[in-house]
Design an enzyme around this catalytic site. Structure first.
Site, PDB file in Angstrom:
ATOM      1  N   CYS A  80       0.795  -1.071  -0.277  1.00 40.30           N
ATOM      2  CA  CYS A  80      -0.014  -0.162  -0.022  1.00 40.30           C
ATOM      3  C   CYS A  80       1.027   1.263   0.024  1.00 40.30           C
ATOM      4  O   CYS A  80       0.457   2.190  -0.862  1.00 40.30           O
ATOM      5  CB  CYS A  80      -0.927   0.066   1.280  1.00 40.30           C
ATOM      6  SG  CYS A  80      -0.146  -0.041   2.803  1.00 40.30           S
ATOM      7  N   HIS A 129      -2.789   1.227   6.707  1.00 40.80           N
ATOM      8  CA  HIS A 129      -3.123   1.164   5.431  1.00 40.80           C
ATOM      9  C   HIS A 129      -3.293   2.683   4.762  1.00 40.80           C
ATOM     10  O   HIS A 129      -3.574   3.547   5.381  1.00 40.80           O
ATOM     11  CB  HIS A 129      -4.468   0.033   5.086  1.00 40.80           C
ATOM     12  CG  HIS A 129      -4.906   0.140   3.625  1.00 40.80           C
ATOM     13  ND1 HIS A 129      -3.723  -0.485   2.907  1.00 40.80           N
ATOM     14  CD2 HIS A 129      -5.808   0.237   2.794  1.00 40.80           C
ATOM     15  CE1 HIS A 129      -4.128  -0.797   1.786  1.00 40.80           C
ATOM     16  NE2 HIS A 129      -5.488   0.101   1.683  1.00 40.80           N
ATOM     17  N   HIS A 135      -5.605   1.952  -4.517  1.00 38.53           N
ATOM     18  CA  HIS A 135      -4.637   1.371  -3.496  1.00 38.53           C
ATOM     19  C   HIS A 135      -4.370   0.054  -3.919  1.00 38.53           C
ATOM     20  O   HIS A 135      -4.884  -0.650  -4.810  1.00 38.53           O
ATOM     21  CB  HIS A 135      -5.323   1.488  -2.044  1.00 38.53           C
ATOM     22  CG  HIS A 135      -6.517   0.594  -2.056  1.00 38.53           C
ATOM     23  ND1 HIS A 135      -6.945   0.280  -0.707  1.00 38.53           N
ATOM     24  CD2 HIS A 135      -7.433   0.135  -2.827  1.00 38.53           C
ATOM     25  CE1 HIS A 135      -7.920  -0.824  -0.865  1.00 38.53           C
ATOM     26  NE2 HIS A 135      -8.517  -0.606  -2.326  1.00 38.53           N
TER      27      HIS A 135
END
Length: 337
Positions: free
Chosen positions: A252, A300, A312
């Site tokens: 990420c 994240h 993402h």
């Protein structure tokens, strides 16, 4: 393109090589889904912590190299100064051990003015050289101390990296166990899990939009933000991989940091540091290219793509994708540049 955990579940089921054992007890889909989500959060947080440790290790190693070079330069300068001091001492010895006191040399000399000048220059030269040697000795001692401290810090960082690696590997083992379990689900169980996941994401997105947190009209991106987003969108379909920064795969924060690097802006490598070090912006002021940070631990991160969507690298078994902004619990947003 796999866009959600539901897609990952379906893929796992389709690629399973074994069927559930005969007579296996029914499994609670909600409990399995909860456990899988927990493991994904844990693996994401552990990976980001590992990435952060790697960043600190690289910085520490660079500092050790810098200090080592500084120590070598200081020792070279000190050796040269000592050689010069030795030559001066040898010259004085060859001129004779008997040296008249300055007052007598002044009285008996043919040119008292010149003698005074020469004496003053000699004293100043000797004092300057002594001060230079003292300074270099102090620098050498300080460099020795700094290098020792840096190496001790490096040992500490390497120990921490090993601890993080062990933690990550343990979570990976647990994740492999759950993945194997999911791969043995029946088609009906897989469909139920996928439906539950989709329903949860849709509900979270509806609540976010109904809350009025986001503006109806997106703000235009900055030039750098547009470049970062354009680059990130060009990575759609590439797989998620632990610690990857491209070009073939990403995690990420590898995706977000590289997107902004390609826009000409250097940002921290990990989601936690991006959250802690970059300027924060309210969700009501989001503009494309901003970073959306997820979960309480900031484990994240995604790039805002506009229209309540983000791009993402979600989790293992998925690809870089567009997804609803509320696909994970949102903590906040930051703006690089």
């Amino acid at each position: 393109m796999i866009k959600t955990l539901a897609g990952a579940l379906t893929a796992l089921a389709l690629t399973a090589l074994t069927a559930p054992p005969a007579g296996a007890e029914p499994r609670d889909p909600e409990a399995l889904l909860t456990e899988l989500r927990t493991l994904y959060r844990q693996t994401g947080a552990a990976t980001e912590a590992f990435n952060e440790t790697d960043e600190r290790l690289r910085a520490q190693r660079a500092e050790v190299e810098r200090l080592t070079e500084r120590l070598a330069d200081t020792r070279t300068d000190l050796a040269a100064a000592r050689r010069l001091a030795g030559r001066l001492a040898a010259g004085q010895y060859r001129q004779g051990a008997l040296t008249l006191p300055p007052a007598l040399r002044l009285l008996l000399g043919e040119d008292p003015g010149q003698a005074m000048h020469d004496g003053t220059v000699a004293v100043r030269t000797a004092a300057a050289k002594t001060a230079e040697i003292d300074r270099l000795v102090a620098n050498e001692e300080r460099a020795d101390e700094l290098t020792t401290a840096a190496r001790e810090a490096l040992d500490t960082e390497e120990t921490l990296a090993e601890e993080r690696r062990s933690r990550r590997d343990e979570i990976h083992r647990r994740l492999d166990e759950v993945t194997a379990l999911l791969a043995g689900l029946t088609p009906e169980e897989t469909a139920e899990l996928a439906a539950r996941e989709l329903a949860a994401t849709d509900e979270a997105q509806r609540e976010l939009l109904a809350s009025g947190t986001l503006d109806d009209d997106d703000r235009p991106p900055s030039p750098a933000g547009q470049r970062a987003l354009t680059w990130a969108l060009a990575q759609l379909g590439k797989p998620y991989a632990w610690g990857a920064e491209g070009p073939a795969a990403f995690d990420c924060s590898g995706l977000t940091s590289q997107a902004w690097a390609h826009a000409g802006v250097t940002i921290p490598r990990t989601s936690q540091r991006q959250w802690n070090e970059l300027p924060r912006v309210p969700l009501s002021e989001l503009r494309p290219g901003d970073l959306v940070i997820y979960r309480e631990d900031a484990g994240h991160v995604a790039l805002y793509a506009g229209d309540a969507q983000v791009v993402h690298a979600p989790r293992p078994g998925t690809e870089v994708t567009l997804a609803p902004l509320a696909s994970d619990p949102v903590r906040g947003a930051v703006r690089p540049g």
